[in-house]
Design an enzyme around this catalytic site. Structure first.
Site, mmCIF file in Angstrom:
data_model
loop_
_atom_site.group_PDB
_atom_site.id
_atom_site.type_symbol
_atom_site.label_atom_id
_atom_site.label_comp_id
_atom_site.label_asym_id
_atom_site.label_seq_id
_atom_site.Cartn_x
_atom_site.Cartn_y
_atom_site.Cartn_z
ATOM 1 N N HIS B 119 52.254 19.371 -21.656
ATOM 2 C CA HIS B 119 53.122 20.134 -22.561
ATOM 3 C C HIS B 119 54.528 20.072 -21.970
ATOM 4 O O HIS B 119 54.688 20.022 -20.751
ATOM 5 C CB HIS B 119 52.600 21.574 -22.577
ATOM 6 C CG HIS B 119 53.229 22.460 -23.607
ATOM 7 N ND1 HIS B 119 54.470 23.019 -23.442
ATOM 8 C CD2 HIS B 119 52.768 22.894 -24.807
ATOM 9 C CE1 HIS B 119 54.753 23.779 -24.504
ATOM 10 N NE2 HIS B 119 53.735 23.708 -25.351
ATOM 11 N N ASP B 196 48.756 24.285 -15.194
ATOM 12 C CA ASP B 196 49.151 24.913 -16.453
ATOM 13 C C ASP B 196 47.867 25.386 -17.132
ATOM 14 O O ASP B 196 47.104 24.585 -17.669
ATOM 15 C CB ASP B 196 49.904 23.887 -17.308
ATOM 16 C CG ASP B 196 50.091 24.346 -18.750
ATOM 17 O OD1 ASP B 196 49.724 25.488 -19.080
ATOM 18 O OD2 ASP B 196 50.598 23.536 -19.552
ATOM 19 N N GLN B 199 46.102 26.833 -21.903
ATOM 20 C CA GLN B 199 45.028 26.584 -22.866
ATOM 21 C C GLN B 199 43.639 26.795 -22.267
ATOM 22 O O GLN B 199 42.644 26.682 -22.987
ATOM 23 C CB GLN B 199 45.123 25.149 -23.418
ATOM 24 C CG GLN B 199 46.401 24.851 -24.183
ATOM 25 C CD GLN B 199 46.531 25.646 -25.475
ATOM 26 O OE1 GLN B 199 45.560 26.146 -26.022
ATOM 27 N NE2 GLN B 199 47.749 25.770 -25.959
ATOM 28 N N LYS B 222 48.463 33.931 -25.872
ATOM 29 C CA LYS B 222 47.404 33.016 -26.311
ATOM 30 C C LYS B 222 46.024 33.591 -26.021
ATOM 31 O O LYS B 222 45.008 32.967 -26.322
ATOM 32 C CB LYS B 222 47.555 31.658 -25.624
ATOM 33 C CG LYS B 222 48.803 30.882 -26.057
ATOM 34 C CD LYS B 222 48.745 29.462 -25.545
ATOM 35 C CE LYS B 222 50.096 28.806 -25.434
ATOM 36 N NZ LYS B 222 50.666 28.418 -26.720
ATOM 37 N N CYS B 360 54.785 20.059 -28.874
ATOM 38 C CA CYS B 360 55.496 20.100 -27.592
ATOM 39 C C CYS B 360 54.966 19.056 -26.622
ATOM 40 O O CYS B 360 54.921 19.294 -25.401
ATOM 41 C CB CYS B 360 55.450 21.494 -26.956
ATOM 42 S SG CYS B 360 56.241 22.740 -27.957
#
Lengths: 144, 406
Positions: B119, B196, B199, B222, B360
Protein backbone atom coordinates in the site's frame (compact mmCIF):
# COMPACT_ATOMS: atom_id res chain seq x y z
CA UNK A 1 -31.19 8.78 -10.02
CA UNK A 2 -31.31 6.69 -13.14
CA UNK A 3 -28.32 5.00 -14.74
CA UNK A 4 -29.67 6.03 -18.12
CA UNK A 5 -29.13 9.67 -17.12
CA UNK A 6 -25.46 8.85 -16.77
CA UNK A 7 -24.80 6.35 -19.53
CA UNK A 8 -26.49 7.95 -22.49
CA UNK A 9 -26.01 6.33 -25.85
CA UNK A 10 -23.99 9.25 -27.18
CA UNK A 11 -21.55 8.89 -24.26
CA UNK A 12 -21.09 5.21 -24.99
CA UNK A 13 -20.52 6.06 -28.64
CA UNK A 14 -17.68 8.43 -27.77
CA UNK A 15 -16.27 5.86 -25.33
CA UNK A 16 -16.21 3.12 -27.93
CA UNK A 17 -15.23 5.32 -30.86
CA UNK A 18 -13.22 8.15 -29.33
CA UNK A 19 -12.68 11.13 -31.62
CA UNK A 20 -9.22 12.68 -31.87
CA UNK A 21 -7.43 9.83 -30.18
CA UNK A 22 -3.71 9.89 -30.95
CA UNK A 23 -0.70 12.20 -31.06
CA UNK A 24 0.13 15.41 -32.89
CA UNK A 25 3.36 15.16 -34.86
CA UNK A 26 4.86 18.54 -33.99
CA UNK A 27 4.28 21.98 -32.58
CA UNK A 28 1.99 20.84 -29.80
CA UNK A 29 1.75 21.49 -26.08
CA UNK A 30 1.40 18.27 -24.08
CA UNK A 31 -0.36 17.97 -20.73
CA UNK A 32 -0.31 14.75 -18.73
CA UNK A 33 -2.87 14.70 -15.99
CA UNK A 34 -4.22 11.96 -13.78
CA UNK A 35 -6.91 11.59 -11.23
CA UNK A 36 -4.94 10.39 -8.23
CA UNK A 37 -7.98 9.05 -6.42
CA UNK A 38 -8.92 6.58 -9.12
CA UNK A 39 -6.00 6.22 -11.53
CA UNK A 40 -7.61 7.64 -14.66
CA UNK A 41 -5.12 9.45 -16.83
CA UNK A 42 -5.05 11.60 -19.92
CA UNK A 43 -2.29 12.88 -22.12
CA UNK A 44 -3.71 15.82 -24.03
CA UNK A 45 -1.96 17.56 -26.89
CA UNK A 46 -3.03 20.81 -28.46
CA UNK A 47 -1.55 23.01 -31.14
CA UNK A 48 -2.29 26.72 -31.17
CA UNK A 49 -1.86 28.73 -34.38
CA UNK A 50 -2.55 32.49 -34.40
CA UNK A 51 -4.29 32.29 -31.03
CA UNK A 52 -6.62 29.50 -32.18
CA UNK A 53 -6.57 25.83 -31.25
CA UNK A 54 -6.19 24.16 -34.62
CA UNK A 55 -5.66 20.63 -33.34
CA UNK A 56 -6.36 18.72 -30.12
CA UNK A 57 -5.73 15.02 -29.54
CA UNK A 58 -5.52 12.77 -26.54
CA UNK A 59 -4.43 9.39 -25.27
CA UNK A 60 -5.80 8.10 -22.04
CA UNK A 61 -6.97 5.35 -19.80
CA UNK A 62 -10.08 5.49 -17.73
CA UNK A 63 -13.76 4.87 -17.42
CA UNK A 64 -16.47 5.56 -19.99
CA UNK A 65 -17.22 8.98 -18.57
CA UNK A 66 -13.65 10.26 -18.53
CA UNK A 67 -12.81 9.03 -22.03
CA UNK A 68 -16.11 10.16 -23.57
CA UNK A 69 -15.62 13.58 -22.01
CA UNK A 70 -12.10 13.81 -23.47
CA UNK A 71 -13.39 12.82 -26.89
CA UNK A 72 -16.14 15.45 -26.81
CA UNK A 73 -13.87 18.15 -25.44
CA UNK A 74 -11.29 17.71 -28.22
CA UNK A 75 -14.08 18.00 -30.77
CA UNK A 76 -15.48 21.08 -29.12
CA UNK A 77 -12.32 23.17 -28.83
CA UNK A 78 -11.01 22.82 -32.36
CA UNK A 79 -11.14 26.19 -34.10
CA UNK A 80 -11.74 28.15 -30.89
CA UNK A 81 -9.48 30.90 -29.58
CA UNK A 82 -7.79 30.00 -26.31
CA UNK A 83 -10.03 32.44 -24.45
CA UNK A 84 -13.15 30.92 -25.96
CA UNK A 85 -11.85 27.51 -24.90
CA UNK A 86 -11.31 28.76 -21.35
CA UNK A 87 -14.91 29.97 -21.31
CA UNK A 88 -15.99 26.44 -22.20
CA UNK A 89 -13.95 25.04 -19.32
CA UNK A 90 -15.86 27.36 -17.01
CA UNK A 91 -19.19 26.48 -18.62
CA UNK A 92 -18.48 22.75 -18.29
CA UNK A 93 -17.51 23.16 -14.65
CA UNK A 94 -20.81 24.96 -13.98
CA UNK A 95 -22.72 22.19 -15.71
CA UNK A 96 -20.99 19.63 -13.45
CA UNK A 97 -22.05 21.61 -10.39
CA UNK A 98 -25.61 21.31 -11.60
CA UNK A 99 -25.96 25.01 -12.39
CA UNK A 100 -28.38 26.11 -15.09
CA UNK A 101 -26.34 27.03 -18.15
CA UNK A 102 -27.00 27.91 -21.76
CA UNK A 103 -26.29 24.56 -23.35
CA UNK A 104 -26.28 26.17 -26.82
CA UNK A 105 -22.93 27.71 -26.00
CA UNK A 106 -21.22 24.35 -26.47
CA UNK A 107 -20.15 24.05 -30.11
CA UNK A 108 -20.74 20.28 -29.95
CA UNK A 109 -24.21 19.29 -28.82
CA UNK A 110 -23.10 15.81 -27.64
CA UNK A 111 -21.67 17.46 -24.51
CA UNK A 112 -25.17 17.98 -23.18
CA UNK A 113 -25.28 14.23 -22.59
CA UNK A 114 -22.70 14.69 -19.84
CA UNK A 115 -25.02 16.93 -17.83
CA UNK A 116 -26.40 13.79 -16.13
CA UNK A 117 -23.01 13.27 -14.45
CA UNK A 118 -23.90 16.12 -12.07
CA UNK A 119 -26.34 13.74 -10.36
CA UNK A 120 -23.51 11.27 -9.66
CA UNK A 121 -21.13 13.23 -7.41
CA UNK A 122 -18.60 10.40 -7.30
CA UNK A 123 -18.18 10.61 -11.07
CA UNK A 124 -17.82 14.37 -11.59
CA UNK A 125 -14.03 14.10 -11.35
CA UNK A 126 -14.08 11.58 -14.19
CA UNK A 127 -15.88 14.02 -16.47
CA UNK A 128 -13.76 17.06 -15.59
CA UNK A 129 -10.30 15.46 -16.01
CA UNK A 130 -9.98 16.26 -19.73
CA UNK A 131 -11.23 19.81 -19.19
CA UNK A 132 -8.70 20.38 -16.42
CA UNK A 133 -6.01 19.18 -18.82
CA UNK A 134 -7.28 21.67 -21.40
CA UNK A 135 -7.13 24.52 -18.91
CA UNK A 136 -3.61 23.56 -17.88
CA UNK A 137 -2.53 23.29 -21.50
CA UNK A 138 -3.84 26.74 -22.34
CA UNK A 139 -2.05 28.24 -19.35
CA UNK A 140 1.19 26.53 -20.44
CA UNK A 141 0.69 27.86 -23.94
CA UNK A 142 0.11 31.38 -22.68
CA UNK A 143 3.28 31.30 -20.61
CA UNK A 144 5.35 30.01 -23.54
CA UNK B 1 -29.07 -11.81 7.94
CA UNK B 2 -26.15 -13.01 9.96
CA UNK B 3 -26.31 -12.65 13.73
CA UNK B 4 -23.93 -9.67 13.97
CA UNK B 5 -25.71 -7.60 11.30
CA UNK B 6 -28.07 -6.13 13.92
CA UNK B 7 -25.15 -4.72 15.88
CA UNK B 8 -24.38 -2.31 13.02
CA UNK B 9 -27.08 0.35 12.77
CA UNK B 10 -25.76 1.79 9.51
CA UNK B 11 -26.45 -1.43 7.64
CA UNK B 12 -30.18 -1.16 8.18
CA UNK B 13 -30.89 1.35 5.42
CA UNK B 14 -31.79 1.60 1.77
CA UNK B 15 -29.36 3.06 -0.74
CA UNK B 16 -30.81 4.09 -4.09
CA UNK B 17 -33.98 2.22 -3.29
CA UNK B 18 -32.31 -1.08 -2.35
CA UNK B 19 -31.23 -2.52 0.99
CA UNK B 20 -27.58 -1.60 1.50
CA UNK B 21 -24.97 -4.31 0.88
CA UNK B 22 -21.70 -3.02 2.26
CA UNK B 23 -18.71 -4.74 0.64
CA UNK B 24 -16.00 -2.19 1.32
CA UNK B 25 -14.74 -3.11 4.78
CA UNK B 26 -11.12 -3.24 3.65
CA UNK B 27 -11.40 0.50 3.07
CA UNK B 28 -13.16 1.08 6.36
CA UNK B 29 -15.33 -1.16 8.50
CA UNK B 30 -18.70 -0.23 9.93
CA UNK B 31 -19.13 0.42 13.65
CA UNK B 32 -21.28 -1.54 16.06
CA UNK B 33 -23.57 0.03 18.67
CA UNK B 34 -21.08 -1.04 21.31
CA UNK B 35 -18.40 1.27 19.88
CA UNK B 36 -20.72 4.16 19.01
CA UNK B 37 -22.24 4.13 22.48
CA UNK B 38 -18.86 3.94 24.21
CA UNK B 39 -17.64 7.03 22.35
CA UNK B 40 -20.94 8.78 23.04
CA UNK B 41 -20.71 7.90 26.73
CA UNK B 42 -17.24 9.44 26.87
CA UNK B 43 -18.37 12.71 25.32
CA UNK B 44 -21.59 12.84 27.32
CA UNK B 45 -20.24 11.66 30.63
CA UNK B 46 -16.52 12.23 31.19
CA UNK B 47 -14.89 14.16 28.33
CA UNK B 48 -11.73 15.60 29.84
CA UNK B 49 -8.06 15.90 29.09
CA UNK B 50 -5.84 13.06 30.23
CA UNK B 51 -2.68 12.86 32.34
CA UNK B 52 -3.14 16.29 33.88
CA UNK B 53 -5.18 17.93 36.58
CA UNK B 54 -6.67 16.16 39.51
CA UNK B 55 -10.37 16.43 38.89
CA UNK B 56 -12.66 13.44 38.77
CA UNK B 57 -13.51 13.55 35.08
CA UNK B 58 -9.84 13.84 34.16
CA UNK B 59 -9.05 10.74 36.17
CA UNK B 60 -11.89 8.86 34.56
CA UNK B 61 -10.77 9.85 31.08
CA UNK B 62 -7.16 8.91 31.84
CA UNK B 63 -8.22 5.52 33.17
CA UNK B 64 -10.30 4.84 30.07
CA UNK B 65 -7.56 6.03 27.70
CA UNK B 66 -4.86 3.98 29.39
CA UNK B 67 -7.30 1.10 29.79
CA UNK B 68 -7.68 1.06 26.00
CA UNK B 69 -3.90 0.83 25.67
CA UNK B 70 -3.89 -2.23 27.91
CA UNK B 71 -6.64 -3.78 25.75
CA UNK B 72 -4.51 -3.23 22.65
CA UNK B 73 -1.48 -4.75 24.41
CA UNK B 74 -3.44 -7.85 25.31
CA UNK B 75 -5.06 -8.04 21.86
CA UNK B 76 -1.73 -8.31 20.03
CA UNK B 77 0.09 -9.96 22.98
CA UNK B 78 2.76 -7.28 23.43
CA UNK B 79 4.96 -7.61 26.53
CA UNK B 80 4.23 -4.17 27.94
CA UNK B 81 2.07 -1.10 27.42
CA UNK B 82 5.35 0.72 26.79
CA UNK B 83 5.28 -0.94 23.39
CA UNK B 84 1.87 0.47 22.40
CA UNK B 85 1.93 3.96 20.87
CA UNK B 86 -1.35 5.50 19.80
CA UNK B 87 -1.15 7.22 16.41
CA UNK B 88 -3.60 8.66 13.92
CA UNK B 89 -3.56 5.43 11.91
CA UNK B 90 -1.33 3.00 10.02
CA UNK B 91 0.16 5.73 7.83
CA UNK B 92 1.26 7.84 10.79
CA UNK B 93 2.62 4.77 12.56
CA UNK B 94 4.79 3.76 9.59
CA UNK B 95 5.94 7.34 9.10
CA UNK B 96 6.97 7.42 12.75
CA UNK B 97 9.20 4.37 12.24
CA UNK B 98 10.63 5.77 9.00
CA UNK B 99 11.38 9.18 10.54
CA UNK B 100 12.47 8.15 14.02
CA UNK B 101 14.05 4.74 13.51
CA UNK B 102 15.20 4.70 9.88
CA UNK B 103 16.42 8.22 9.12
CA UNK B 104 19.07 8.43 11.85
CA UNK B 105 20.30 4.87 11.30
CA UNK B 106 20.40 4.24 7.55
CA UNK B 107 23.31 5.13 5.30
CA UNK B 108 24.63 4.46 1.87
CA UNK B 109 25.14 0.73 1.28
CA UNK B 110 22.15 -0.20 3.44
CA UNK B 111 19.04 -1.73 1.92
CA UNK B 112 15.33 -1.46 2.63
CA UNK B 113 13.33 -4.42 1.36
CA UNK B 114 9.70 -4.11 0.29
CA UNK B 115 7.27 -5.98 -1.93
CA UNK B 116 5.76 -4.41 -5.06
CA UNK B 117 2.33 -5.04 -3.52
CA UNK B 118 2.72 -2.54 -0.67
CA UNK B 119 0.00 0.00 0.00
CA UNK B 120 1.31 3.51 -0.68
CA UNK B 121 1.43 4.04 3.09
CA UNK B 122 4.11 1.36 3.41
CA UNK B 123 5.97 2.44 0.28
CA UNK B 124 6.33 6.19 0.15
CA UNK B 125 7.76 6.63 3.69
CA UNK B 126 10.55 4.22 2.65
CA UNK B 127 11.13 5.93 -0.69
CA UNK B 128 11.63 9.13 1.27
CA UNK B 129 13.88 7.47 3.84
CA UNK B 130 15.98 5.98 1.04
CA UNK B 131 16.29 9.32 -0.74
CA UNK B 132 17.35 11.14 2.39
CA UNK B 133 19.85 8.57 3.65
CA UNK B 134 21.28 7.14 0.44
CA UNK B 135 20.06 3.66 1.34
CA UNK B 136 18.75 1.52 -1.54
CA UNK B 137 15.18 0.28 -1.99
CA UNK B 138 14.92 -3.33 -3.11
CA UNK B 139 11.87 -5.38 -3.92
CA UNK B 140 11.12 -9.01 -3.15
CA UNK B 141 9.87 -10.80 -6.25
CA UNK B 142 6.19 -11.81 -6.30
CA UNK B 143 5.03 -15.10 -7.76
CA UNK B 144 2.42 -15.04 -10.50
CA UNK B 145 -0.45 -15.17 -7.98
CA UNK B 146 1.04 -12.43 -5.81
CA UNK B 147 2.46 -14.69 -3.11
CA UNK B 148 6.07 -14.74 -1.91
CA UNK B 149 8.43 -17.67 -2.40
CA UNK B 150 10.41 -17.97 0.85
CA UNK B 151 13.41 -19.41 -1.01
CA UNK B 152 13.61 -16.23 -3.08
CA UNK B 153 13.16 -14.12 0.04
CA UNK B 154 16.12 -15.98 1.53
CA UNK B 155 18.24 -15.03 -1.46
CA UNK B 156 17.29 -11.37 -1.24
CA UNK B 157 17.80 -10.81 2.49
CA UNK B 158 21.47 -10.11 3.25
CA UNK B 159 23.45 -8.36 5.98
CA UNK B 160 22.82 -5.16 3.98
CA UNK B 161 19.09 -5.50 4.74
CA UNK B 162 18.53 -3.07 7.59
CA UNK B 163 14.75 -2.93 7.28
CA UNK B 164 12.14 -5.08 5.66
CA UNK B 165 8.80 -3.32 5.46
CA UNK B 166 6.01 -5.60 4.43
CA UNK B 167 2.26 -5.96 4.53
CA UNK B 168 0.89 -8.89 6.49
CA UNK B 169 -2.10 -9.16 4.16
CA UNK B 170 -2.46 -7.51 0.73
CA UNK B 171 -5.44 -5.15 0.49
CA UNK B 172 -5.74 -6.03 -3.21
CA UNK B 173 -4.86 -9.70 -3.53
CA UNK B 174 -5.85 -10.98 -0.09
CA UNK B 175 -2.52 -12.82 0.14
CA UNK B 176 -1.17 -13.60 3.60
CA UNK B 177 2.61 -13.31 3.77
CA UNK B 178 4.73 -15.61 5.99
CA UNK B 179 5.70 -12.89 8.45
CA UNK B 180 7.14 -15.20 11.10
CA UNK B 181 9.55 -16.83 8.66
CA UNK B 182 10.55 -13.50 7.13
CA UNK B 183 11.11 -12.01 10.60
CA UNK B 184 13.43 -14.88 11.45
CA UNK B 185 15.39 -14.37 8.23
CA UNK B 186 15.86 -10.65 8.66
CA UNK B 187 16.82 -11.04 12.33
CA UNK B 188 19.48 -13.57 11.35
CA UNK B 189 21.10 -10.81 9.31
CA UNK B 190 20.69 -8.13 11.98
CA UNK B 191 17.84 -6.17 10.38
CA UNK B 192 14.38 -5.29 11.64
CA UNK B 193 10.94 -6.04 10.23
CA UNK B 194 8.17 -3.44 10.02
CA UNK B 195 4.76 -5.01 9.41
CA UNK B 196 1.79 -3.19 7.91
CA UNK B 197 -1.01 -4.92 9.77
CA UNK B 198 -3.85 -2.73 8.46
CA UNK B 199 -5.51 -5.67 6.69
CA UNK B 200 -4.51 -8.46 9.08
CA UNK B 201 -5.15 -7.21 12.62
CA UNK B 202 -8.90 -6.62 11.99
CA UNK B 203 -9.39 -10.07 10.50
CA UNK B 204 -7.20 -12.58 12.34
CA UNK B 205 -5.33 -13.22 15.56
CA UNK B 206 -2.03 -11.35 15.33
CA UNK B 207 0.47 -12.14 18.07
CA UNK B 208 3.56 -9.93 17.97
CA UNK B 209 5.54 -12.26 20.21
CA UNK B 210 4.71 -15.35 18.20
CA UNK B 211 5.49 -13.59 14.90
CA UNK B 212 8.54 -11.97 16.55
CA UNK B 213 8.11 -8.70 14.67
CA UNK B 214 9.88 -5.46 15.58
CA UNK B 215 7.18 -3.01 14.51
CA UNK B 216 3.52 -3.51 13.69
CA UNK B 217 1.21 -0.73 12.46
CA UNK B 218 -2.57 -0.87 12.21
CA UNK B 219 -5.70 1.29 12.12
CA UNK B 220 -8.73 1.36 14.38
CA UNK B 221 -11.27 2.24 11.71
CA UNK B 222 -10.76 -1.01 9.79
CA UNK B 223 -11.56 -3.06 12.92
CA UNK B 224 -14.90 -1.57 13.98
CA UNK B 225 -13.24 1.36 15.78
CA UNK B 226 -13.38 5.08 15.06
CA UNK B 227 -11.34 6.86 12.37
CA UNK B 228 -8.32 8.85 13.49
CA UNK B 229 -6.90 6.24 15.85
CA UNK B 230 -4.21 3.72 15.08
CA UNK B 231 -1.43 1.85 16.79
CA UNK B 232 2.28 1.48 16.46
CA UNK B 233 3.60 -1.53 18.27
CA UNK B 234 7.37 -1.39 18.68
CA UNK B 235 9.79 -3.64 20.52
CA UNK B 236 10.59 -1.84 23.75
CA UNK B 237 14.35 -1.64 23.31
CA UNK B 238 13.92 -0.18 19.82
CA UNK B 239 11.36 2.42 20.89
CA UNK B 240 13.54 3.24 23.88
CA UNK B 241 16.44 4.11 21.59
CA UNK B 242 14.31 6.23 19.26
CA UNK B 243 13.79 9.99 19.49
CA UNK B 244 10.30 11.52 19.37
CA UNK B 245 9.34 13.21 16.11
CA UNK B 246 6.60 15.42 17.51
CA UNK B 247 7.40 17.79 20.32
CA UNK B 248 5.13 19.75 22.62
CA UNK B 249 2.83 19.21 25.53
CA UNK B 250 2.13 15.81 27.05
CA UNK B 251 5.37 14.17 25.84
CA UNK B 252 7.77 16.03 28.12
CA UNK B 253 9.34 15.25 31.44
CA UNK B 254 11.27 18.41 32.41
CA UNK B 255 11.23 21.63 30.37
CA UNK B 256 13.80 24.39 30.61
CA UNK B 257 14.30 27.45 28.48
CA UNK B 258 16.99 25.75 26.41
CA UNK B 259 16.70 22.03 27.09
CA UNK B 260 13.96 19.51 27.76
CA UNK B 261 13.65 15.84 28.51
CA UNK B 262 11.04 13.35 27.46
CA UNK B 263 8.48 11.26 29.25
CA UNK B 264 9.01 7.55 29.37
CA UNK B 265 7.54 5.12 26.84
CA UNK B 266 5.07 5.19 25.25
CA UNK B 267 4.12 8.80 26.04
CA UNK B 268 7.25 10.38 24.57
CA UNK B 269 5.74 9.59 21.16
CA UNK B 270 2.35 11.09 21.96
CA UNK B 271 2.86 14.85 21.86
CA UNK B 272 -0.21 17.04 22.30
CA UNK B 273 -3.64 16.11 23.59
CA UNK B 274 -4.02 12.51 22.46
CA UNK B 275 -6.86 10.93 20.48
CA UNK B 276 -8.81 10.17 23.65
CA UNK B 277 -12.25 9.33 22.23
CA UNK B 278 -10.64 7.38 19.39
CA UNK B 279 -8.56 5.25 21.74
CA UNK B 280 -11.52 4.56 24.03
CA UNK B 281 -13.59 3.63 20.96
CA UNK B 282 -10.82 1.33 19.76
CA UNK B 283 -10.84 -0.35 23.16
CA UNK B 284 -14.57 -0.97 22.78
CA UNK B 285 -13.99 -2.35 19.27
CA UNK B 286 -11.42 -4.80 20.66
CA UNK B 287 -13.88 -5.91 23.35
CA UNK B 288 -16.49 -6.43 20.64
CA UNK B 289 -14.19 -8.42 18.33
CA UNK B 290 -12.91 -10.53 21.23
CA UNK B 291 -16.46 -11.31 22.33
CA UNK B 292 -16.90 -13.00 18.93
CA UNK B 293 -13.39 -14.40 18.64
CA UNK B 294 -10.72 -13.55 16.09
CA UNK B 295 -10.40 -17.12 14.86
CA UNK B 296 -14.10 -17.21 14.19
CA UNK B 297 -14.00 -13.89 12.35
CA UNK B 298 -11.08 -15.07 10.23
CA UNK B 299 -12.84 -18.28 9.29
CA UNK B 300 -16.06 -16.39 8.49
CA UNK B 301 -14.30 -13.86 6.22
CA UNK B 302 -12.33 -16.58 4.44
CA UNK B 303 -15.46 -18.63 3.91
CA UNK B 304 -17.17 -15.66 2.27
CA UNK B 305 -14.14 -15.03 0.05
CA UNK B 306 -14.16 -18.69 -1.05
CA UNK B 307 -17.87 -18.44 -1.82
CA UNK B 308 -17.37 -15.18 -3.74
CA UNK B 309 -14.51 -16.63 -5.80
CA UNK B 310 -16.60 -19.71 -6.52
CA UNK B 311 -19.62 -17.66 -7.66
CA UNK B 312 -17.57 -15.12 -9.62
CA UNK B 313 -15.71 -17.94 -11.39
CA UNK B 314 -19.01 -19.18 -12.77
CA UNK B 315 -19.57 -15.87 -14.58
CA UNK B 316 -18.22 -15.24 -18.07
CA UNK B 317 -15.89 -12.31 -18.55
CA UNK B 318 -14.67 -12.02 -14.95
CA UNK B 319 -10.98 -11.87 -14.11
CA UNK B 320 -10.10 -12.56 -10.47
CA UNK B 321 -6.73 -11.36 -9.14
CA UNK B 322 -4.69 -13.05 -6.44
CA UNK B 323 -4.22 -16.57 -5.18
CA UNK B 324 -6.82 -19.31 -5.58
CA UNK B 325 -6.15 -20.68 -2.09
CA UNK B 326 -5.42 -19.12 1.27
CA UNK B 327 -6.94 -15.72 0.70
CA UNK B 328 -8.45 -13.49 3.32
CA UNK B 329 -11.89 -11.90 3.11
CA UNK B 330 -11.67 -9.94 -0.10
CA UNK B 331 -11.91 -10.48 -3.84
CA UNK B 332 -10.48 -8.14 -6.46
CA UNK B 333 -11.79 -8.54 -9.98
CA UNK B 334 -12.58 -6.94 -13.31
CA UNK B 335 -15.44 -7.38 -15.71
CA UNK B 336 -14.29 -7.59 -19.35
CA UNK B 337 -14.91 -4.46 -21.35
CA UNK B 338 -16.34 -2.43 -18.47
CA UNK B 339 -14.18 -0.07 -16.49
CA UNK B 340 -14.32 -0.76 -12.71
CA UNK B 341 -15.68 2.75 -12.01
CA UNK B 342 -18.58 1.98 -14.28
CA UNK B 343 -19.04 -1.39 -12.55
CA UNK B 344 -19.07 0.35 -9.16
CA UNK B 345 -21.57 2.95 -10.34
CA UNK B 346 -24.04 0.33 -11.59
CA UNK B 347 -23.60 -1.70 -8.38
CA UNK B 348 -24.15 1.45 -6.33
CA UNK B 349 -27.43 2.03 -8.15
CA UNK B 350 -28.35 -1.44 -6.82
CA UNK B 351 -27.39 -0.48 -3.27
CA UNK B 352 -24.10 -2.42 -3.35
CA UNK B 353 -20.98 -0.63 -2.14
CA UNK B 354 -17.67 -1.88 -3.60
CA UNK B 355 -14.35 -0.17 -4.10
CA UNK B 356 -13.06 0.67 -7.56
CA UNK B 357 -9.70 2.18 -8.43
CA UNK B 358 -6.05 1.52 -7.74
CA UNK B 359 -6.57 0.80 -4.01
CA UNK B 360 -3.55 2.95 -3.10
CA UNK B 361 -1.37 0.36 -4.85
CA UNK B 362 -0.28 1.91 -8.14
CA UNK B 363 2.88 -0.22 -8.52
CA UNK B 364 0.83 -3.37 -7.90
CA UNK B 365 -1.71 -2.26 -10.53
CA UNK B 366 1.14 -1.97 -13.03
CA UNK B 367 2.41 -5.39 -11.95
CA UNK B 368 -1.08 -6.77 -12.63
CA UNK B 369 -1.06 -4.84 -15.92
CA UNK B 370 -4.29 -3.01 -15.16
CA UNK B 371 -5.03 0.62 -14.33
CA UNK B 372 -7.79 -0.14 -11.87
CA UNK B 373 -9.86 -2.97 -10.44
CA UNK B 374 -13.07 -3.51 -8.50
CA UNK B 375 -12.90 -5.05 -5.02
CA UNK B 376 -15.48 -6.61 -2.74
CA UNK B 377 -14.32 -7.06 0.85
CA UNK B 378 -16.09 -8.83 3.68
CA UNK B 379 -16.38 -8.63 7.42
CA UNK B 380 -18.28 -10.25 10.23
CA UNK B 381 -21.59 -8.55 9.33
CA UNK B 382 -21.65 -9.91 5.75
CA UNK B 383 -23.02 -13.25 4.67
CA UNK B 384 -23.62 -15.30 1.50
CA UNK B 385 -26.76 -13.35 0.59
CA UNK B 386 -24.60 -10.22 0.19
CA UNK B 387 -22.46 -12.08 -2.32
CA UNK B 388 -25.55 -13.33 -4.14
CA UNK B 389 -26.64 -9.69 -4.44
CA UNK B 390 -23.18 -8.80 -5.77
CA UNK B 391 -23.38 -11.51 -8.41
CA UNK B 392 -26.86 -10.36 -9.45
CA UNK B 393 -25.60 -6.79 -9.61
CA UNK B 394 -22.71 -7.85 -11.81
CA UNK B 395 -25.06 -9.73 -14.11
CA UNK B 396 -27.11 -6.57 -14.35
CA UNK B 397 -23.94 -4.59 -15.09
CA UNK B 398 -23.13 -6.96 -17.95
CA UNK B 399 -26.62 -6.73 -19.35
CA UNK B 400 -26.70 -2.98 -18.99
CA UNK B 401 -23.41 -2.38 -20.74
CA UNK B 402 -24.17 -5.07 -23.31
CA UNK B 403 -27.27 -3.05 -24.06
CA UNK B 404 -25.80 0.45 -24.17
CA UNK B 405 -22.81 -0.70 -26.18
CA UNK B 406 -25.01 -2.14 -28.90
Amino acid sequence: MSLDDLYQRVIMDHYQRPRNKGRIEEGAVTVDLNNPTCGDRISLQMRVEDGKIDEARFLGEGCSISLASASMMTEAVKGLTVDQALELVDLFSKMMQGEAIDIEKFPVEDIEALSGVAKFPARIKCATLAWKALEKGIKQQKRA
Amino acid sequence: MNRYWNDFPILNQEVNGHPLVYLDSSATSQKPFQVIETVEAYYKGYNSNVHRGVHTLGTKATDAYEGAREKVRRFINARSIKEIVFTRGTTTAINLVAASYALPRLQQGDEILLTPAEHHSNLIPWQQAAKRTGAALKYLPLEEDGTLDLEKVKETVTPKTKIIAIQHVSNVLGTVHPIKEIAELVHKHGGVIVVDGAQSVPHMKVDVRDLDVDFLAFSGHKMCGPTGIGVLYGREELLEAMEPIEFGGEMIDHVDLFESTWKELPWKFEGGTPIIAGAIGLGAAIDYLESIGMDQIEEHDRKLARYAVEQLSKMDGITIYGPKENRTGLVTFNLDGVHPHDVATVLDAEGIAVRAGHHCCQPLMRWLNVTATARASFYLYNDETDIDRLIKGLQKTKEYFGHVFR
